[in-house]
Design an enzyme around this catalytic site. Structure first.
Site, short mmCIF file in Angstrom:
data_model
loop_
_atom_site.label_atom_id
_atom_site.label_comp_id
_atom_site.label_asym_id
_atom_site.label_seq_id
_atom_site.Cartn_x
_atom_site.Cartn_y
_atom_site.Cartn_z
N HIS A 212 40.40 47.29 37.41
CA HIS A 212 41.59 47.73 36.68
C HIS A 212 42.14 46.58 35.86
O HIS A 212 41.72 45.42 36.02
CB HIS A 212 42.67 48.23 37.66
CG HIS A 212 43.26 47.14 38.49
ND1 HIS A 212 42.60 46.54 39.54
CD2 HIS A 212 44.48 46.52 38.43
CE1 HIS A 212 43.36 45.61 40.08
NE2 HIS A 212 44.51 45.57 39.42
N ASP A 214 46.16 45.14 34.78
CA ASP A 214 47.57 45.33 35.11
C ASP A 214 48.31 45.87 33.90
O ASP A 214 47.96 45.57 32.75
CB ASP A 214 48.20 44.01 35.54
CG ASP A 214 47.68 43.52 36.88
OD1 ASP A 214 47.05 44.32 37.61
OD2 ASP A 214 47.89 42.33 37.22
N HIS A 268 39.99 43.05 36.63
CA HIS A 268 39.78 42.41 37.92
C HIS A 268 39.68 43.45 39.02
O HIS A 268 39.96 44.63 38.81
CB HIS A 268 40.90 41.39 38.21
CG HIS A 268 42.29 41.92 38.12
ND1 HIS A 268 42.89 42.28 36.92
CD2 HIS A 268 43.23 42.18 39.06
CE1 HIS A 268 44.12 42.70 37.13
NE2 HIS A 268 44.35 42.67 38.44
N ARG A 278 42.91 40.10 54.36
CA ARG A 278 43.42 39.28 53.26
C ARG A 278 44.82 39.74 52.91
O ARG A 278 45.10 40.93 52.84
CB ARG A 278 42.51 39.42 52.04
CG ARG A 278 42.99 38.68 50.78
CD ARG A 278 41.99 38.89 49.65
NE ARG A 278 42.32 38.08 48.49
CZ ARG A 278 43.02 38.49 47.44
NH1 ARG A 278 43.49 39.74 47.41
NH2 ARG A 278 43.26 37.69 46.42
#
Length: 334
Positions: A212, A214, A268, A278
């Site tokens: 995607h 941002d 990313h 994480r």
């Protein structure tokens, strides 16, 4: 090992999670051993030429000497871990307004639950959505929230400072006129999303977040020591390895439009770890809702227009189309 009851029920299952769909922009396999020399920007001696080159070539850079106290970065991470360790049901009940809880997708609809109904489309993540301008409305009777609120307020102040400094420098590098510069960024829109990506050892194609870009002007990431973030450049995927006391800044769709495509909104994604969960904390900031973005490449639009179109596309097509919806001279199928 994390308590299974803290995860959304779907993540407790031992069946294989969703696998990444074929990506037409991925002609080469990602090499986990590759370690690209990502651009590094030093905020204490900000070089506009280096900043402009990073924004053009990568759309992403590491930020050092940023002035956010190391202790605050650690405290935010530690507190996030405690909140995520609560049971799934407790998180749903505790986080309602202004901080909301979500899982399965980074895109929120008004009710704060995944926009996609199919399990096959659910990403392996959960998180908290924190509109910083609304923190004063938080009635923190719970002791964990009571101690988290001042940390978030302090953190938000630092990140607003970073976003303002960086965007002002970008505007000068792009030679934007003052009126354009003023409409680039509205600190009141700043929000923090805190993500947890559960580990998954049953499938080496488990994804915490799909490919995607941002929608923000810029996004500023504080990631823990567990890697997983990957960025797309030159037809390859590269890891963004965690480095202590650095932040990762990436440009969003709004900055690409504002820059007339001179700067790029970087693609990313996040891969989950086989052995460790994480946690990452990302700050997003946007233009003012009523501010019109004018560009030779795009029809005039406001961020409100863009956000509404993204919501509609996700609802209708299951994915974000993004800036292509607003390109001049092009007609897209409805």
């Amino acid at each position: 090992m994390a308590n299974l009851e803290s995860f959304p029920p779907l993540f407790r299952q031992t069946t294989n999670p969703k696998t990444q769909p074929n990506d037409p922009d991925e002609p080469t396999k990602w090499n986990p051993d590759s370690d690209p020399l990502l651009p590094v920007i030093d905020l204490q001696c900000l070089n506009h030429e280096s900043l402009g080159a990073a924004c053009k070539d990568w759309g992403l850079f590491r930020l050092v000497n940023h002035g956010v106290p190391t202790t605050l970065l650690s405290q935010i991470q530690d507190h996030a871990k405690k909140l995520f360790s609560l049971s799934f049901e407790s998180k749903q009940a505790l986080f309602t307004t202004p901080i909301s809880y979500f899982w399965g997708t980074p895109a929120l609809n008004p009710s704060g639950v995944p926009l996609s109904g199919g399990h096959q489309n659910i990403n392996r993540l959960e998180g908290f959505n924190v509109p910083l301008s609304q923190l004063s409305q938080l009635e923190a009777e719970d002791p964990m929230l009571f101690t988290f609120r001042p940390l978030l307020e302090e953190y938000g102040g630092h990140l607003a400072r970073l976003a303002t400094t960086l965007c002002e420098a970008m505007a000068k590098t792009l030679k934007l006129d003052p009126k354009q510069s003023e409409s680039c960024l509205s600190i009141s829109t700043g929000l923090v999303r805190i993500y947890r990506y559960p580990h998954c050892s049953s499938n080496d194609h488990a994804w915490g977040m799909d490919v995607h870009t941002d929608s923000s002007v810029i996004s500023i990431l504080n990631q823990d020591e567990v890697g997983g973030l990957q960025v797309f450049k030159d037809d390859k995927w590269f890891p963004v390895k965690p480095i202590s006391n650095t932040l990762v800044v990436n440009l969003g769709d709004m900055m690409q439009a504002i820059s007339d495509d001179e700067y790029k909104s970087v693609k990313h994604r996040v891969k989950v770890n086989e052995h460790e969960e994480r946690i990452s904390i990302c700050y997003f900031v946007f233009p003012a809702d009523g501010g019109v973005i004018r560009s030779s490449k795009y029809k005039p639009f406001t961020y409100s227009d863009f956000r509404a179109q993204v919501q509609q596309d996700i609802k209708t097509h299951g994915f974000k189309v993004g800036l292509d919806r607003f390109k001049r001279g092009e007609t897209l199928l409805e």
